[in-house]
Design a protein around this motif. Structure first.
Motif, mmCIF file in Angstrom:
data_model
loop_
_atom_site.group_PDB
_atom_site.id
_atom_site.type_symbol
_atom_site.label_atom_id
_atom_site.label_comp_id
_atom_site.label_asym_id
_atom_site.label_seq_id
_atom_site.Cartn_x
_atom_site.Cartn_y
_atom_site.Cartn_z
ATOM 1 N N VAL A 1 7.729 5.826 -11.271
ATOM 2 C CA VAL A 1 6.747 6.339 -10.321
ATOM 3 C C VAL A 1 6.216 5.193 -9.477
ATOM 4 N N LYS A 2 6.474 5.274 -8.161
ATOM 5 C CA LYS A 2 6.012 4.212 -7.275
ATOM 6 C C LYS A 2 4.855 4.727 -6.417
ATOM 7 N N PRO A 3 3.808 3.941 -6.283
ATOM 8 C CA PRO A 3 2.698 4.391 -5.443
ATOM 9 C C PRO A 3 3.078 4.332 -3.964
ATOM 10 N N THR A 4 2.436 5.175 -3.160
ATOM 11 C CA THR A 4 2.676 5.114 -1.713
ATOM 12 C C THR A 4 1.649 4.179 -1.088
ATOM 13 N N ARG A 5 2.066 3.552 0.017
ATOM 14 C CA ARG A 5 1.179 2.611 0.694
ATOM 15 C C ARG A 5 0.065 3.389 1.411
ATOM 16 N N PRO A 6 -1.165 3.034 1.167
ATOM 17 C CA PRO A 6 -2.248 3.769 1.849
ATOM 18 C C PRO A 6 -2.259 3.492 3.361
ATOM 19 N N ASP A 7 -2.718 4.476 4.125
ATOM 20 C CA ASP A 7 -2.771 4.354 5.583
ATOM 21 C C ASP A 7 -4.081 3.669 5.986
ATOM 22 N N GLY A 8 -3.967 2.464 6.491
ATOM 23 C CA GLY A 8 -5.141 1.678 6.847
ATOM 24 C C GLY A 8 -5.996 2.318 7.911
ATOM 25 N N ARG A 9 -5.374 3.053 8.830
ATOM 26 C CA ARG A 9 -6.159 3.659 9.920
ATOM 27 C C ARG A 9 -7.128 4.702 9.371
ATOM 28 N N VAL A 10 -6.815 5.269 8.220
ATOM 29 C CA VAL A 10 -7.744 6.202 7.588
ATOM 30 C C VAL A 10 -8.668 5.440 6.644
ATOM 31 N N LEU A 11 -8.043 4.650 5.789
ATOM 32 C CA LEU A 11 -8.753 4.011 4.682
ATOM 33 C C LEU A 11 -9.763 2.957 5.148
#
Lengths: 254, 153
Positions: B102-112
């Motif tokens: 299980v690999k995490p997805t990269r969070p979207d900086g424009r939202v985060l």
């Protein structure tokens, strides 16, 4: 001495001694079996939380994490924790403007018109885990209770869904789960804190505005925080024994 | 004597009724009160185990830092050092249990990033805030700021 009197005194004396030992034995039976959990002893903990309003940025991480961790219905109106947005005119503490769009789940969008003359701040809320809890007192079936480690929990298999406790909670922390028609509320992530983890909301709070604390553990940093800040619980006049301590709480917060 | 005998049947009937009533009460009580009720208070003791048995979703910071020592190093002394890993990366117990599957997805900086750092009068004064529209074009925040140590040196 009258022999009848002597016999009476002897009998009464025996009866007293016997009933005393019987009551001790009965208490030992009633006290029940000792705790069985391996690495967690309930009697060693007394959980509470501190919330530092001065550093809350209203990002809503706690709300999202709570819904994720505890399988809370995603629709608005169902929250175990939520964030309120306050707007207070300094000379009118009685009438703050409060809103909480989707409980803060999506963060707080910037408002177009902002009056610079009023105070602005966020107030995260959750169950206060009162140890004199009104919600526990009104439950007709013993489905909600304060655990020996100071967490207010709900027995979902025993709850009737009568909604007494929803009305009794002065902080509005309870709701009826539409899937089970039983009451649901913050468990202070009981499944996490009994395993040595912190709650989901504290885990994900980026500014440390929320901190779980064990009031029975003398090494817990909560003691230092409580000592060095002027904290207040919500609605202290209700004498609920709330254990969520707010730093920087404004007088307008209800 | 005969009067005493006459009363005896009446007493026996009553005693029988009482015995039946008390037995019925005890049987019903045994059937209806769940196991462990009253052990710690006016509730079912097993409810504590039920509350403690829920599945975990957030692994906790210690679990992340056990493997990702490079990130721990990168965050050292940065203004993001105290933030829990899963505050940005989301609940990752599945990744912690099966790191390769299980690999995490990269969070979207424009939202985060924006959620925390957009200027908003409700935020405490000392907190670093920018008017995102003026601060940058639509490019990713991570083009300039490294999320684990955001200060541009």
């Amino acid at each position: 001495m009258n022999p009848d009197r002597r016999a009476f005194l002897q009998k009464t004396g025996k009866l007293l001694v016997l009933s005393a030992s019987a009551s001790v034995a009965w208490e030992a039976i009633v006290a029940g079996r000792p705790e069985t959990a391996e690495n967690y002893k309930m009697s060693d903990h007394w959980w509470g939380m501190v919330i530092d309003i001065d550093v809350c940025i209203g990002c809503g991480s706690c709300v999202r994490a709570c819904k994720e961790e505890n399988d809370v219905p995603r629709e608005p109106l169902f929250f175990r924790t939520w964030v309120e947005r306050y707007q207070v005119t300094p000379d009118d503490l009685e009438h703050p403007t409060v809103d909480s769009p989707n409980g803060g789940y999506d963060g707080f969008p910037v408002k177009d018109k902002v009056d610079e003359k009023v105070k602005h701040f966020y107030v995260p809320k959750l169950c206060n885990h009162c140890h004199q809890s009104p919600c526990v007192q009104v439950c007709p079936v013993g489905a909600t209770f304060v655990s020996p480690d100071g967490v207010v929990l709900v027995d979902k298999t025993y709850c009737l869904g009568c909604r007494y406790c929803v009305q009794a909670c002065p902080y509005g922390c309870r709701f009826i789960d539409p899937r089970t028609e039983t009451v649901d509320k913050c468990t202070l992530c009981y499944h996490r804190i009994t395993k040595g983890l912190t709650t989901a909301c504290c885990e994900t709070c980026p500014t440390g505005a929320r901190q779980l604390g064990d009031l029975k553990n003398p090494k817990d940093p909560i003691h230092e925080f409580l000592r060095e800040h002027h904290v207040l619980v919500l609605k202290p006049q209700m004498a609920t024994g709330a254990k969520v301590y707010y730093n920087g709480l404004d007088g307008s917060v209800r | 004597m005969s009067g005493w005998l006459k009363d005896k049947g009446h007493l026996a009937r009553m005693a029988g009724l009482f015995a039946f009533g008390i037995t019925a009460f005890l049987v019903f009580r045994w059937l209806m009160v769940p196991a462990g009720f009253g052990l710690y208070g006016h509730y079912r003791a097993g409810a504590l185990d039920d509350a403690g048995a829920r599945p975990l979703h957030y692994a906790g910071r210690a679990a992340c830092e056990g493997c990702h020592t490079d990130i721990v190093e990168a965050r050292q002394g940065s203004r993001h050092a105290r933030i829990g890993c899963e505050a940005c990366h989301g609940p990752l117990i599945k990744h912690a249990q099966a790191p390769t599957e299980v690999k995490p997805t990269r969070p979207d900086g424009r939202v985060l990033c924006v959620r925390c750092h957009e200027t908003n009068p409700w935020k405490p004064k000392g907190f670093p805030q920018v008017k995102v529209a003026d601060h940058s074009d639509s490019g990713p925040c991570t083009a300039c700021h490294k999320p684990h140590a955001p200060k541009i040196s």
